[in-house]
Write a protein that holds these residues in place. Structure first.
Motif, PDB file in Angstrom:
ATOM      1  N   GLN A 166       0.831  -1.209   0.000  1.00  0.00           N
ATOM      2  CA  GLN A 166       0.000   0.000   0.000  1.00  0.00           C
ATOM      3  C   GLN A 166       0.865   1.259   0.000  1.00  0.00           C
ATOM      4  O   GLN A 166       0.511   2.276  -0.618  1.00  0.00           O
ATOM      5  N   ASN A 167       2.023   1.177   0.651  1.00  0.00           N
ATOM      6  CA  ASN A 167       2.936   2.326   0.744  1.00  0.00           C
ATOM      7  C   ASN A 167       3.865   2.458  -0.460  1.00  0.00           C
ATOM      8  O   ASN A 167       4.779   3.282  -0.451  1.00  0.00           O
ATOM      9  N   GLY A 168       3.641   1.644  -1.473  1.00  0.00           N
ATOM     10  CA  GLY A 168       4.441   1.770  -2.688  1.00  0.00           C
ATOM     11  C   GLY A 168       5.760   1.047  -2.671  1.00  0.00           C
ATOM     12  O   GLY A 168       6.624   1.288  -3.529  1.00  0.00           O
ATOM     13  N   GLN A 169       5.948   0.136  -1.724  1.00  0.00           N
ATOM     14  CA  GLN A 169       7.194  -0.609  -1.633  1.00  0.00           C
ATOM     15  C   GLN A 169       7.110  -1.907  -2.433  1.00  0.00           C
ATOM     16  O   GLN A 169       6.023  -2.386  -2.780  1.00  0.00           O
ATOM     17  N   LEU A 170       8.282  -2.497  -2.684  1.00  0.00           N
ATOM     18  CA  LEU A 170       8.361  -3.789  -3.338  1.00  0.00           C
ATOM     19  C   LEU A 170       8.342  -4.907  -2.298  1.00  0.00           C
ATOM     20  O   LEU A 170       8.750  -4.716  -1.155  1.00  0.00           O
ATOM     21  N   LEU A 171       7.916  -6.092  -2.740  1.00  0.00           N
ATOM     22  CA  LEU A 171       7.780  -7.235  -1.844  1.00  0.00           C
ATOM     23  C   LEU A 171       8.154  -8.510  -2.584  1.00  0.00           C
ATOM     24  O   LEU A 171       7.733  -8.720  -3.723  1.00  0.00           O
ATOM     25  N   GLY A 172       8.922  -9.372  -1.930  1.00  0.00           N
ATOM     26  CA  GLY A 172       9.161 -10.718  -2.435  1.00  0.00           C
ATOM     27  C   GLY A 172       8.017 -11.608  -1.993  1.00  0.00           C
ATOM     28  O   GLY A 172       7.851 -11.866  -0.799  1.00  0.00           O
ATOM     29  N   LEU A 173       7.199 -12.065  -2.948  1.00  0.00           N
ATOM     30  CA  LEU A 173       5.938 -12.746  -2.643  1.00  0.00           C
ATOM     31  C   LEU A 173       5.971 -14.187  -3.132  1.00  0.00           C
ATOM     32  O   LEU A 173       6.166 -14.437  -4.325  1.00  0.00           O
TER      33      LEU A 173
ATOM     34  N   SER B 271      -0.393  -2.770  -8.410  1.00  0.00           N
ATOM     35  CA  SER B 271      -0.557  -2.654  -9.862  1.00  0.00           C
ATOM     36  C   SER B 271      -1.029  -1.282 -10.311  1.00  0.00           C
ATOM     37  O   SER B 271      -0.763  -0.866 -11.446  1.00  0.00           O
ATOM     38  N   ASP B 272      -1.732  -0.566  -9.450  1.00  0.00           N
ATOM     39  CA  ASP B 272      -2.292   0.730  -9.811  1.00  0.00           C
ATOM     40  C   ASP B 272      -1.439   1.902  -9.346  1.00  0.00           C
ATOM     41  O   ASP B 272      -1.845   3.059  -9.497  1.00  0.00           O
ATOM     42  N   ASN B 273      -0.269   1.607  -8.806  1.00  0.00           N
ATOM     43  CA  ASN B 273       0.671   2.641  -8.384  1.00  0.00           C
ATOM     44  C   ASN B 273       1.806   2.659  -9.399  1.00  0.00           C
ATOM     45  O   ASN B 273       2.716   1.834  -9.349  1.00  0.00           O
ATOM     46  N   ASP B 274       1.757   3.619 -10.326  1.00  0.00           N
ATOM     47  CA  ASP B 274       2.723   3.637 -11.421  1.00  0.00           C
ATOM     48  C   ASP B 274       4.161   3.757 -10.919  1.00  0.00           C
ATOM     49  O   ASP B 274       5.072   3.136 -11.481  1.00  0.00           O
ATOM     50  N   ALA B 275       4.375   4.548  -9.875  1.00  0.00           N
ATOM     51  CA  ALA B 275       5.731   4.714  -9.352  1.00  0.00           C
ATOM     52  C   ALA B 275       6.248   3.411  -8.743  1.00  0.00           C
ATOM     53  O   ALA B 275       7.427   3.058  -8.897  1.00  0.00           O
ATOM     54  N   ALA B 276       5.361   2.696  -8.044  1.00  0.00           N
ATOM     55  CA  ALA B 276       5.765   1.414  -7.456  1.00  0.00           C
ATOM     56  C   ALA B 276       6.083   0.398  -8.540  1.00  0.00           C
ATOM     57  O   ALA B 276       7.082  -0.335  -8.453  1.00  0.00           O
ATOM     58  N   VAL B 277       5.245   0.344  -9.569  1.00  0.00           N
ATOM     59  CA  VAL B 277       5.483  -0.587 -10.663  1.00  0.00           C
ATOM     60  C   VAL B 277       6.790  -0.261 -11.375  1.00  0.00           C
ATOM     61  O   VAL B 277       7.533  -1.165 -11.783  1.00  0.00           O
ATOM     62  N   ALA B 278       7.105   1.028 -11.495  1.00  0.00           N
ATOM     63  CA  ALA B 278       8.366   1.427 -12.124  1.00  0.00           C
ATOM     64  C   ALA B 278       9.564   0.873 -11.365  1.00  0.00           C
ATOM     65  O   ALA B 278      10.608   0.571 -11.968  1.00  0.00           O
ATOM     66  N   GLN B 279       9.420   0.722 -10.052  1.00  0.00           N
ATOM     67  CA  GLN B 279      10.506   0.152  -9.260  1.00  0.00           C
ATOM     68  C   GLN B 279      10.767  -1.310  -9.638  1.00  0.00           C
ATOM     69  O   GLN B 279      11.908  -1.772  -9.567  1.00  0.00           O
ATOM     70  N   ILE B 280       9.718  -2.040 -10.016  1.00  0.00           N
ATOM     71  CA  ILE B 280       9.914  -3.422 -10.453  1.00  0.00           C
ATOM     72  C   ILE B 280      10.811  -3.453 -11.681  1.00  0.00           C
ATOM     73  O   ILE B 280      11.799  -4.201 -11.741  1.00  0.00           O
ATOM     74  N   PHE B 281      10.466  -2.638 -12.685  1.00  0.00           N
ATOM     75  CA  PHE B 281      11.253  -2.620 -13.920  1.00  0.00           C
ATOM     76  C   PHE B 281      12.702  -2.228 -13.634  1.00  0.00           C
ATOM     77  O   PHE B 281      13.633  -2.819 -14.198  1.00  0.00           O
ATOM     78  N   ALA B 282      12.884  -1.243 -12.750  1.00  0.00           N
ATOM     79  CA  ALA B 282      14.235  -0.786 -12.431  1.00  0.00           C
ATOM     80  C   ALA B 282      15.023  -1.855 -11.686  1.00  0.00           C
ATOM     81  O   ALA B 282      16.199  -2.111 -12.001  1.00  0.00           O
ATOM     82  N   ALA B 283      14.402  -2.490 -10.704  1.00  0.00           N
ATOM     83  CA  ALA B 283      15.106  -3.488  -9.891  1.00  0.00           C
ATOM     84  C   ALA B 283      15.505  -4.706 -10.720  1.00  0.00           C
ATOM     85  O   ALA B 283      16.588  -5.276 -10.534  1.00  0.00           O
ATOM     86  N   LYS B 284      14.626  -5.113 -11.637  1.00  0.00           N
ATOM     87  CA  LYS B 284      14.897  -6.291 -12.448  1.00  0.00           C
ATOM     88  C   LYS B 284      15.776  -5.986 -13.664  1.00  0.00           C
ATOM     89  O   LYS B 284      16.354  -6.895 -14.260  1.00  0.00           O
ATOM     90  N   GLY B 285      15.829  -4.698 -14.075  1.00  0.00           N
ATOM     91  CA  GLY B 285      16.455  -4.380 -15.340  1.00  0.00           C
ATOM     92  C   GLY B 285      15.609  -4.853 -16.504  1.00  0.00           C
ATOM     93  O   GLY B 285      16.116  -5.264 -17.544  1.00  0.00           O
ATOM     94  N   ARG B 286      14.294  -4.768 -16.332  1.00  0.00           N
ATOM     95  CA  ARG B 286      13.334  -5.301 -17.292  1.00  0.00           C
ATOM     96  C   ARG B 286      12.878  -4.189 -18.234  1.00  0.00           C
ATOM     97  O   ARG B 286      12.585  -3.077 -17.800  1.00  0.00           O
ATOM     98  N   PRO B 287      12.771  -4.446 -19.537  1.00  0.00           N
ATOM     99  CA  PRO B 287      12.267  -3.422 -20.460  1.00  0.00           C
ATOM    100  C   PRO B 287      10.861  -2.982 -20.070  1.00  0.00           C
ATOM    101  O   PRO B 287      10.007  -3.803 -19.715  1.00  0.00           O
ATOM    102  N   ALA B 288      10.612  -1.683 -20.131  1.00  0.00           N
ATOM    103  CA  ALA B 288       9.327  -1.136 -19.679  1.00  0.00           C
ATOM    104  C   ALA B 288       8.159  -1.553 -20.560  1.00  0.00           C
ATOM    105  O   ALA B 288       7.003  -1.442 -20.141  1.00  0.00           O
TER     106      ALA B 288
END
Length: 332
Positions: free
Chosen positions: A19-26, A38-55
């Motif tokens: 809820q606070n926009g953090q990442l979690l190992g689930l 999924s509805d927090n664009d800034a949080a989702v952007a952290q996934i792409f950055a952490a993984k090095g995944r194409p946006a």
């Protein structure tokens, strides 16, 4: 930091972190995911950055139950509903037409969204807890919790090794399925199998009465989907697929001089070199899938430079394992 996923306090802490926009190992029944709202664009952007995944490489949205579909999808075809009824919660992702404002950052700019309802009790508990927050978190985007293109994690320790102690990880034990979910595109009037998994073509046909087409049979307007790039799921060592005869011939040629090689096989083999690591692959596809990614990680840890793997049988139950191995080999 790894927390015991069986504890209510851990589940609540995980939900609040999302809820606070953090990442979690689930943990899920397939692999561990790197999760964000999924509805927090800034949080989702952290996934792409952490993984090095194409946006533009879309993420799957995980929901607590089928009721949450209406928050993300415009419609659910009859055959898709039949698949939901048969396999949710479970390792099946459905690609559906997306509502315009839903999960935009997670879908790679496409007008479709991949939805899944995991069956793992810890994942389910977190998703239910997220719904009960104010404001609620209705869906969680969670690709595999590893650097992009590498071997997926099937234990909490795999995730911690990949991302360090700063990431909150819920420990839900070893994943029961071990490879990522089956992905079925439901946006084009018929089911199209985009990624095989433990739910097979035969299972899909039995549930909805329609034989799923392959991407090659209906190539026009195929949505991009997680885990469908040519090269993926790769260890550090180079992977090569061979049949049993090729494996034995290669071992015979090396003789006692072979080293830095790991062999994962179903058929009996003779090896003259004590420096070559032999590991028996389970004879059943579901068992092989469960241990596959962990075995590839183990081979990396012992310093193998080459991994030789016996090609799986050409049957629908082995299709998911074969798919992962082909993509791992393509990365080399």
């Amino acid at each position: 930091m790894i927390l015991d996923g069986k504890l209510d306090a851990s589940v609540q802490a995980a939900a609040v972190a999302l809820q606070n926009g953090q990442l979690l190992g689930l943990p899920t029944e397939t692999v561990y995911g790197l999760a964000a709202d999924s509805d927090n664009d800034a949080a989702v952007a952290q996934i792409f950055a952490a993984k090095g995944r194409p946006a533009n490489h879309p993420l799957i949205v995980h929901v607590a139950d089928a009721g949450a579909i209406t928050r993300y999808a415009k419609e659910v075809p009859v055959f898709a509903q039949q698949l939901i009824d048969a396999f949710w919660p479970g390792p099946l992702t459905l690609i559906l037409p997306r509502l315009p404002q839903a999960a935009k950052a997670s879908t790679g700019g496409q007008d479709s969204v991949g939805l899944r309802c995991p069956s793992h009790p810890v994942a389910h508990a977190v998703l239910k807890a997220c719904q009960q927050l104010q404001p609620p978190v209705w869906g969680v985007s969670a690709p595999s919790a590893n650097k992009f293109g590498r071997v997926s994690p099937t234990t909490a320790q795999h995730v911690a090794t990949e991302f360090g102690d700063a990431l909150l990880v819920l420990d839900g034990g070893a994943c029961e399925v071990g490879i990522e979910s089956t992905i079925v595109d439901c946006t084009r009037g018929v089911p199209v199998l985009l990624r095989p998994g433990s739910i097979t073509r035969d299972d899909i046909q039995q549930a909805c009465g329609l034989r799923p087409l392959s991407k090659e049979e209906l190539p026009t307007h195929t949505p991009r989907a997680s885990g469908t790039l040519l090269a993926h799921y790769a260890p550090n060592a180079k992977v090569r697929l061979m049949d049993a005869k090729q494996l034995q011939s290669a071992l015979d040629i090396l003789g006692s001089e072979g080293k830095h090689i790991a062999v994962y096989h179903r058929s009996p083999l003779q090896c003259a070199s004590p420096a070559i690591t032999l590991r028996a692959m389970p004879q059943q596809a579901l068992d092989a899938a469960r241990e596959l990614f962990g075995m590839l990680r183990d081979f990396d840890e012992i310093g193998a430079q080459l991994i030789w793997i016996e090609t799986p049988p050409d049957t629908t139950d082995w299709e998911g394992v074969h798919d992962r191995l082909q993509r791992a080999a393509a990365a080399g």
